[in-house]
Design a protein around this motif. Structure first.
Motif, PDB file in Angstrom:
ATOM      1  N   THR A   1       3.470  -1.986  -7.888  1.00 56.74           N
ATOM      2  CA  THR A   1       2.860  -1.198  -8.961  1.00 56.74           C
ATOM      3  C   THR A   1       1.725  -0.332  -8.430  1.00 56.74           C
ATOM      4  N   ARG A   2       0.925  -0.886  -7.541  1.00 59.41           N
ATOM      5  CA  ARG A   2      -0.219  -0.138  -7.014  1.00 59.41           C
ATOM      6  C   ARG A   2       0.190   0.933  -6.002  1.00 59.41           C
ATOM      7  N   LEU A   3       1.383   0.850  -5.475  1.00 59.21           N
ATOM      8  CA  LEU A   3       1.871   1.863  -4.534  1.00 59.21           C
ATOM      9  C   LEU A   3       2.461   3.080  -5.242  1.00 59.21           C
ATOM     10  N   GLN A   4       2.832   2.958  -6.487  1.00 64.49           N
ATOM     11  CA  GLN A   4       3.546   4.034  -7.189  1.00 64.49           C
ATOM     12  C   GLN A   4       2.819   5.379  -7.162  1.00 64.49           C
ATOM     13  N   PRO A   5       1.500   5.431  -7.316  1.00 66.62           N
ATOM     14  CA  PRO A   5       0.833   6.757  -7.293  1.00 66.62           C
ATOM     15  C   PRO A   5       0.879   7.442  -5.931  1.00 66.62           C
ATOM     16  N   PHE A   6       1.254   6.718  -4.898  1.00 66.36           N
ATOM     17  CA  PHE A   6       1.218   7.284  -3.548  1.00 66.36           C
ATOM     18  C   PHE A   6       2.593   7.746  -3.056  1.00 66.36           C
ATOM     19  N   THR A   7       3.583   7.733  -3.897  1.00 68.83           N
ATOM     20  CA  THR A   7       4.910   8.204  -3.500  1.00 68.83           C
ATOM     21  C   THR A   7       4.838   9.677  -3.101  1.00 68.83           C
ATOM     22  N   HIS A   8       5.400   9.984  -1.912  1.00 69.95           N
ATOM     23  CA  HIS A   8       5.295  11.356  -1.396  1.00 69.95           C
ATOM     24  C   HIS A   8       6.487  11.626  -0.474  1.00 69.95           C
ATOM     25  N   PRO A   9       7.039  12.855  -0.492  1.00 72.99           N
ATOM     26  CA  PRO A   9       8.211  13.157   0.356  1.00 72.99           C
ATOM     27  C   PRO A   9       7.912  13.157   1.850  1.00 72.99           C
ATOM     28  N   ASP A  10       6.639  13.249   2.252  1.00 74.93           N
ATOM     29  CA  ASP A  10       6.314  13.303   3.674  1.00 74.93           C
ATOM     30  C   ASP A  10       6.461  11.957   4.371  1.00 74.93           C
ATOM     31  N   PHE A  11       6.474  10.889   3.626  1.00 75.05           N
ATOM     32  CA  PHE A  11       6.616   9.564   4.231  1.00 75.05           C
ATOM     33  C   PHE A  11       7.356   8.656   3.265  1.00 75.05           C
ATOM     34  N   SER A  12       7.854   7.557   3.804  1.00 74.02           N
ATOM     35  CA  SER A  12       8.540   6.574   2.981  1.00 74.02           C
ATOM     36  C   SER A  12       7.920   5.210   3.227  1.00 74.02           C
ATOM     37  N   TYR A  13       8.113   4.308   2.299  1.00 78.44           N
ATOM     38  CA  TYR A  13       7.631   2.951   2.509  1.00 78.44           C
ATOM     39  C   TYR A  13       8.663   1.947   2.001  1.00 78.44           C
ATOM     40  N   HIS A  14       8.605   0.769   2.580  1.00 76.41           N
ATOM     41  CA  HIS A  14       9.559  -0.294   2.239  1.00 76.41           C
ATOM     42  C   HIS A  14       8.791  -1.604   2.102  1.00 76.41           C
ATOM     43  N   LEU A  15       9.059  -2.319   1.022  1.00 74.66           N
ATOM     44  CA  LEU A  15       8.388  -3.579   0.724  1.00 74.66           C
ATOM     45  C   LEU A  15       9.412  -4.708   0.746  1.00 74.66           C
ATOM     46  N   SER A  16       9.101  -5.782   1.475  1.00 77.89           N
ATOM     47  CA  SER A  16      10.013  -6.922   1.546  1.00 77.89           C
ATOM     48  C   SER A  16       9.209  -8.196   1.750  1.00 77.89           C
ATOM     49  N   ALA A  17       9.870  -9.335   1.545  1.00 77.65           N
ATOM     50  CA  ALA A  17       9.203 -10.633   1.673  1.00 77.65           C
ATOM     51  C   ALA A  17       9.863 -11.461   2.761  1.00 77.65           C
ATOM     52  N   GLN A  18       9.087 -12.311   3.376  1.00 78.79           N
ATOM     53  CA  GLN A  18       9.605 -13.309   4.292  1.00 78.79           C
ATOM     54  C   GLN A  18       8.981 -14.644   3.906  1.00 78.79           C
ATOM     55  N   LEU A  19       9.245 -15.679   4.680  1.00 78.72           N
ATOM     56  CA  LEU A  19       8.837 -17.007   4.235  1.00 78.72           C
ATOM     57  C   LEU A  19       7.345 -17.102   3.949  1.00 78.72           C
ATOM     58  N   ASP A  20       6.510 -16.533   4.807  1.00 73.11           N
ATOM     59  CA  ASP A  20       5.065 -16.692   4.642  1.00 73.11           C
ATOM     60  C   ASP A  20       4.321 -15.360   4.726  1.00 73.11           C
ATOM     61  N   GLY A  21       4.942 -14.315   4.218  1.00 74.45           N
ATOM     62  CA  GLY A  21       4.276 -13.026   4.245  1.00 74.45           C
ATOM     63  C   GLY A  21       5.024 -11.975   3.438  1.00 74.45           C
ATOM     64  N   ILE A  22       4.305 -10.912   3.101  1.00 77.68           N
ATOM     65  CA  ILE A  22       4.879  -9.743   2.431  1.00 77.68           C
ATOM     66  C   ILE A  22       4.722  -8.568   3.383  1.00 77.68           C
ATOM     67  N   SER A  23       5.825  -7.923   3.717  1.00 76.80           N
ATOM     68  CA  SER A  23       5.836  -6.846   4.701  1.00 76.80           C
ATOM     69  C   SER A  23       5.879  -5.494   4.001  1.00 76.80           C
ATOM     70  N   LEU A  24       4.973  -4.611   4.389  1.00 72.43           N
ATOM     71  CA  LEU A  24       4.918  -3.248   3.860  1.00 72.43           C
ATOM     72  C   LEU A  24       4.994  -2.286   5.038  1.00 72.43           C
ATOM     73  N   SER A  25       6.074  -1.506   5.127  1.00 74.10           N
ATOM     74  CA  SER A  25       6.295  -0.591   6.249  1.00 74.10           C
ATOM     75  C   SER A  25       6.260   0.854   5.771  1.00 74.10           C
ATOM     76  N   PHE A  26       5.528   1.694   6.493  1.00 73.55           N
ATOM     77  CA  PHE A  26       5.483   3.134   6.249  1.00 73.55           C
ATOM     78  C   PHE A  26       6.128   3.844   7.433  1.00 73.55           C
ATOM     79  N   SER A  27       6.932   4.869   7.144  1.00 70.35           N
ATOM     80  CA  SER A  27       7.563   5.667   8.203  1.00 70.35           C
ATOM     81  C   SER A  27       7.284   7.140   7.961  1.00 70.35           C
ATOM     82  N   TRP A  28       6.980   7.882   9.040  1.00 66.70           N
ATOM     83  CA  TRP A  28       6.751   9.316   8.959  1.00 66.70           C
ATOM     84  C   TRP A  28       7.121   9.956  10.296  1.00 66.70           C
ATOM     85  N   LEU A  29       7.275  11.281  10.289  1.00 68.56           N
ATOM     86  CA  LEU A  29       7.818  11.968  11.459  1.00 68.56           C
ATOM     87  C   LEU A  29       6.761  12.512  12.410  1.00 68.56           C
TER      88      LEU A  29
END
Length: 403
Positions: free
Chosen positions: A97-125
């Protein structure tokens, strides 16, 4: 060189194109060239060298022709018990929810979960497309009111209930419920757990230009890494449920001590061996359906094997136990070594590896060390671990007998 049709009949005035000394020198030159080219090997890329930026403890790896990818892993309590799974899912909802205002075509992000953590990855060129990381982390770290998230929590509970109607998920939830959970409610845990997780993420950066990008990153950590408490659980119980269909359903599972424990290599090897035995068994018994889960956190984890078959599971376990031999263990070790070796050469697996090393603050050469150690282990260790895993009396097991 074009040769006339009557070339070999033209004997008058013939002179060799090269004299003997020239040919000898040419042969030696070719031999030397062949040796040099052979020593250079193939064009396969050499494994990248993972580095650590000391100020913020950022693990980074230069990857040619790959986009820059920044991964933040926010540590959470191990999400094994359904209570902790709900807490982690709610934390993901807050982040999303807090990431929604930051959506932008210049970069992408991916949110996922693992056993003991939440992973947030940003990719840009390139440098022009770098995400506004300071603003994003500032937004993520804003205080939250737990009551604001009561309705999303009820939605997650409803979704969990619908997803738990299958036999398999019902068995898993019975298993997960044996692990300890805090006495506090999910909403009571949300604010302090979320604040601590957002405070000190593990950071990794990969891609082309990673070295330069690391130096340009703003401060992303508030303080030194804070470890979240985890309880190591070894459940031991047995539950028999009412029959519902014509198949037998069995879950065998146990708690494991975690990724940083000395037993990790043997348990990972045993899991690969068990997976290979199940594949082989199913090739001869198509009616068998199975699922093998193996998840480790920093200091706790679990392995669970689910079997669904018209055949009584006791016979299946007996045959799997008999099939666990040193020869099969050697084959499984080769498979596992190949898999780990690929994590040092394939771009996607490289990114995953760097992120995991960062998450658990492991040495940059951890995989190489583990490959070396695994190569030296006695295969009987894996055999014994598999045979122990197939003994239902020693572990948590659920049997849903067929009618």
């Amino acid at each position: 060189m074009f040769l006339p049709r009557d070339y070999f009949a033209m004997t008058n005035g013939y002179r060799p194109l090269f004299n003997r000394k020239y040919l000898t020198a040419l042969i030696w030159f070719c031999l030397i060239a062949i040796l040099i080219l052979t020593s250079l090997g193939t064009d396969d890329p050499e494994p990248g060298e993972i580095q650590i930026e000391s100020t913020q403890q950022i693990y980074w790896l230069e990857q040619a022709d790959e986009p820059l990818t920044l991964t933040l892993i926010f540590s959470t309590p191990a999400a094994i018990h359904p209570h902790q799974q709900l807490l982690q899912a709610l934390m993901q909802e807050v982040i999303r929810t807090r990431l929604q205002p930051f959506t932008h075509p210049d970069f992408s992000y991916h949110l996922s979960a693992q056993l003991d953590g939440i992973s947030l990855s940003f990719s840009w060129l390139n440098d022009r497309n770098i995400p506004p990381l300071v603003a994003i982390l500032s937004a993520l770290r804003q205080p939250l009111d737990p009551l604001r998230w009561a309705t999303p929590l009820e939605t997650l509970k409803a979704e969990s209930y619908l997803n738990n109607q299958t036999v398999e998920q019902n068995l898993l939830n019975q298993f997960f419920s044996v692990f300890p959970a805090p006495a506090a409610s999910v909403l009571e845990q949300l604010e302090p757990t979320y604040a601590r997780s957002m405070h000190t993420p593990a950071i990794s950066l990969t891609g082309e230009g990673a070295e330069q990008a690391v130096a340009q990153l703003p401060p992303l950590r508030a303080t030194e890494l804070v470890s979240l408490p985890e309880a190591t659980a070894f459940p031991s119980d047995q539950i028999t449920l009412d029959p519902t269909d014509q198949n037998f359903h069995l879950l065998l599972g146990s708690g494991l001590p975690g990724r940083l424990d000395q037993s990790y290599l043997v348990q990972r090897w045993a899991t690969q061996l068990l997976q290979d035995l199940l594949v082989e068994y199913r090739s001869m018994h198509p009616d068998l359906k199975y699922r093998l889960l193996f998840h480790l956190g920093r200091s706790t984890g679990y392995r669970a094997m689910l079997l669904h078959s018209p055949e009584h599971p006791a016979a299946i376990l007996q045959q799997l136990t008999a099939a666990a031999t040193q020869e099969k263990a050697e084959q499984s070790r080769s498979t596992l070594l190949d898999t780990w070796q690929s994590s040092t050469t394939e771009p996607l697996r490289q990114r995953q590896l760097v992120a995991q090393l960062s998450h658990y603050q492991l040495p940059v050469d951890q995989v190489e060390k583990e490959i070396e150690r695994l190569s030296d282990l006695d295969p009987q260790l894996a055999v014994d671990a598999v045979r122990a895993a197939l003994q239902s009396r020693a572990q948590f097991s659920i049997l849903r007998p067929g009618q």
